[in-house]
Design a protein around this motif. Structure first.
Motif, short mmCIF file in Angstrom:
data_model
loop_
_atom_site.label_atom_id
_atom_site.label_comp_id
_atom_site.label_asym_id
_atom_site.label_seq_id
_atom_site.Cartn_x
_atom_site.Cartn_y
_atom_site.Cartn_z
N GLU A 81 0.81 -1.23 0.00
CA GLU A 81 0.00 0.00 0.00
C GLU A 81 0.83 1.27 0.00
O GLU A 81 0.35 2.33 -0.40
CB GLU A 81 -1.00 -0.01 1.15
CG GLU A 81 -0.43 0.04 2.56
CD GLU A 81 -0.60 1.40 3.23
OE1 GLU A 81 -0.25 2.42 2.61
OE2 GLU A 81 -1.04 1.43 4.38
N LEU A 82 2.11 1.21 0.39
CA LEU A 82 2.98 2.38 0.33
C LEU A 82 3.31 2.79 -1.10
O LEU A 82 3.79 3.90 -1.33
CB LEU A 82 4.29 2.11 1.08
CG LEU A 82 4.21 1.79 2.57
CD1 LEU A 82 5.60 1.57 3.13
CD2 LEU A 82 3.50 2.89 3.34
N CYS A 125 0.64 -3.09 5.48
CA CYS A 125 1.93 -2.82 6.11
C CYS A 125 1.66 -2.20 7.47
O CYS A 125 0.57 -1.67 7.72
CB CYS A 125 2.79 -1.90 5.25
SG CYS A 125 2.21 -0.20 5.17
N PRO A 126 2.62 -2.23 8.39
CA PRO A 126 2.47 -1.59 9.70
C PRO A 126 2.57 -0.08 9.60
O PRO A 126 2.90 0.48 8.54
CB PRO A 126 3.62 -2.18 10.51
CG PRO A 126 4.65 -2.53 9.50
CD PRO A 126 3.90 -2.94 8.27
N ASP A 127 2.31 0.58 10.70
CA ASP A 127 2.30 2.05 10.74
C ASP A 127 3.62 2.63 10.22
O ASP A 127 4.70 2.29 10.72
CB ASP A 127 2.10 2.52 12.19
CG ASP A 127 0.74 2.14 12.73
OD1 ASP A 127 0.17 1.14 12.28
OD2 ASP A 127 0.25 2.84 13.65
N PHE A 128 3.51 3.48 9.20
CA PHE A 128 4.64 4.18 8.59
C PHE A 128 5.68 3.22 8.01
O PHE A 128 6.78 3.65 7.66
CB PHE A 128 5.31 5.13 9.60
CG PHE A 128 4.37 6.11 10.23
CD1 PHE A 128 3.88 7.19 9.51
CD2 PHE A 128 3.95 5.96 11.54
CE1 PHE A 128 3.00 8.09 10.08
CE2 PHE A 128 3.07 6.86 12.13
CZ PHE A 128 2.59 7.93 11.40
N GLY A 129 5.36 1.94 7.90
CA GLY A 129 6.34 0.97 7.43
C GLY A 129 7.51 0.81 8.38
O GLY A 129 8.57 0.34 7.98
N SER A 156 6.70 -5.31 4.66
CA SER A 156 5.89 -5.82 3.55
C SER A 156 5.13 -7.06 4.02
O SER A 156 5.24 -8.15 3.44
CB SER A 156 6.77 -6.13 2.34
OG SER A 156 7.50 -4.99 1.94
N SER A 157 4.37 -6.88 5.08
CA SER A 157 3.73 -8.00 5.76
C SER A 157 2.66 -8.65 4.90
O SER A 157 2.62 -9.87 4.74
CB SER A 157 3.14 -7.53 7.09
OG SER A 157 2.38 -6.34 6.93
N GLY A 177 15.32 -1.60 5.35
CA GLY A 177 16.22 -2.23 6.31
C GLY A 177 16.05 -3.73 6.36
O GLY A 177 16.62 -4.40 7.21
N GLY A 178 15.23 -4.24 5.43
CA GLY A 178 14.94 -5.67 5.38
C GLY A 178 13.47 -5.96 5.11
O GLY A 178 13.04 -7.11 5.19
N SER A 179 12.69 -4.93 4.77
CA SER A 179 11.24 -5.06 4.75
C SER A 179 10.68 -5.92 3.62
O SER A 179 9.50 -6.28 3.66
CB SER A 179 10.60 -3.67 4.68
OG SER A 179 10.75 -2.99 5.90
N VAL A 180 11.47 -6.26 2.62
CA VAL A 180 11.10 -7.28 1.64
C VAL A 180 11.62 -8.64 2.08
O VAL A 180 10.90 -9.65 2.08
CB VAL A 180 11.64 -6.92 0.24
CG1 VAL A 180 11.71 -8.14 -0.67
CG2 VAL A 180 10.75 -5.85 -0.40
#
Length: 465
Positions: A81-82, A125-129, A156-157, A177-180
């Protein structure tokens, strides 16, 4: 034919060409599949099945005329969604502030539209990614399809959960920082973070990349053919380059592969992950690579410094909210960011300086080796309702020590499934290459995927309510 939602994008396109399956047939089957899964997972945002069916019908008509409009015509895709899509608000995991619909597609969305991929929906995704978790004050709780009591990771949950559960073959996340790679590891899928600027992104930022999240390396490579095209809205983009992303042949003989089992700081490494990485390294050694043990690139000072800078950066965003709006943000984020209000400008700048120190350390690692293999995550799993693997807002980044440095150093890195724990949870293995060696990293991942020969295995559909 396999169960439709098990098909890769490559297989889908072949089925469309051979008239064995139409995009409309596939879309109808996929919607029925999602209806069973989504009440359990909550991975989707802006999911509009009727609009998706209408686009699939148009794609089917094009395929019936043997006149597909683009290289991905009729293949479903989701976007985090970002990543802005025209006409849909970008809630940033919170739904706060100006929620007007986006006026244009961000670069990844624009490229996929040009290639006629079908947008299934956006992913959560969580708040503000800013969490590696499926928690969001706006989207609710996204769960891991392998075990609903376990976390997806993030940010990227939704993309990780959707890929693992078979919500179509192609998904796009973002990674700073690792979100994928983190949710890819915890959800047992492929997650590729390219060299900074390889996939244009808007808004752009230090270390921020978009990247494929798929069930196979082949599909990640296929997505790169679309996503890697240039876009001037990203001032950090790389120069256009002609790369045949789908050619994944690689000769491993003579390659020096660094084996980095320790992160340098953060959570201790769980033994099942260590064994999975060691086994993966031995597979590549058997194919001709020379294994070279290498030291960690990250230090406690680096991680803590960036933590301080990110707290200050996040507080600068929270400060624009009213007190009532701030109360709606996840407490874990507010508690973590509040220290940013007390940091001096000098302390914040010193924290940011650690990004450059990481860049120096990661670049130096490739003086010895051609590529690196490491764990993706230090831990196998953590509870679904936790904000991070520590669930401690004062220690929120102890789990990103294997992934973070390569964002700050701008190197391409990919996570793929290296097996399963005794409890049946996926174990992530990470491969990293020098800056600009994105194609090499995909080729190395394909080589490992083939040689590990892990039998295809996907989560079972939950039963009951």
């Amino acid at each position: 034919m396999d169960v439709p939602h098990h098909l890769t994008a490559t297989q889908l396109l072949a089925a469309y060409r051979d008239k064995a399956l139409s995009p409309l047939d596939y879309a109808a089957s996929l919607i029925a599949h999602i209806e069973h899964w989504e009440p359990h997972l909550k991975a989707l945002y802006a999911y509009r099945p009727e609009a998706f069916l209408a686009e699939a019908r148009e794609s089917s008509e094009r395929w019936a005329r043997n006149d597909p409009r683009g290289t991905l015509d009729g293949v479903p895709v989701t976007l985090k969604e970002l990543i802005a899509t025209r006409g849909t608000p970008v809630p940033l995991g919170t739904g706060l502030g100006d929620q007007r619909p986006a006026e244009e597609d961000a670069p990844p969305a624009a490229r996929l539209a040009e290639d006629a991929a079908l947008l299934l929906g956006k992913t959560t995704c969580p708040d503000f990614g800013m969490l590696s978790s499926g928690l969001s004050s706006f989207h609710g709780l996204t769960r891991n399809p392998w075990n609903l009591a376990c976390n997806t990771g993030g940010s990227s949950s939704g993309a990780g959960a959707a890929a693992a559960a078979g919500y179509g073959p192609l998904h796009v996340g973002t990674d700073i920082g690792g979100s994928v790679r983190l949710p890819a590891a915890w959800c047992g899928v492929v997650g590729f973070k390219p060299t900074l600027g390889r996939i244009p992104i808007d808004p752009y930022y230090v270390g921020r990349c978009a990247g494929p999240m798929t069930r196979s390396v082949d599909d990640a490579a296929l997505l790169m053919t679309s996503l890697a095209r240039t876009d001037r809205r990203d001032a950090m983009r790389l120069p256009p380059e002609t790369i045949d992303w789908t050619d994944l042949r690689l000769e491993l003989q003579g390659m020096r592969l660094g084996v980095m089992l320790e992160a340098g700081c953060g959570l201790p490494l769980d033994e099942p992950i260590r064994l999975a990485v060691e086994q993966a390294a031995r597979c590549l050694e058997a194919a001709g690579a020379t294994l070279v043990p290498i030291a960690p690139v990250l230090t406690r000072e680096m991680l803590d410094g960036l933590d301080r800078f990110w707290r200050a950066r996040q507080w600068s965003e929270l400060e624009t909210l009213t007190p009532a709006q701030r109360e709606r943000v996840l407490p874990a984020i507010v508690d973590w960011a509040e220290e940013g209000a007390r940091l001096s400008g000098v302390e914040a700048v010193r924290g940011f300086q650690q990004t450059l120190n990481m860049r120096r350390a990661t670049e130096a690692a490739f003086e010895q080796v051609d590529a690196v293999i490491s764990p993706t995550t230090p831990n196998v799993a953590f509870p679904t309702d936790w904000a991070s693997p520590t669930n401690d807002p004062q220690r929120p980044f102890e789990h990103i020590a294997y992934t973070l440095p390569w964002n700050m150093g701008e190197q391409p890195a990919i996570s793929l499934n290296g097996g399963y724990s005794d409890d049946g949870m996926p174990l992530g293995v990470q491969l990293i290459g020098p800056r600009f060696a994105d194609h090499l990293v995909l080729k190395l991942a394909k080589a490992l995927e083939q040689r590990r020969e892990i039998a295809p295995r996907w989560p079972s559909l939950p039963t009951g309510g």
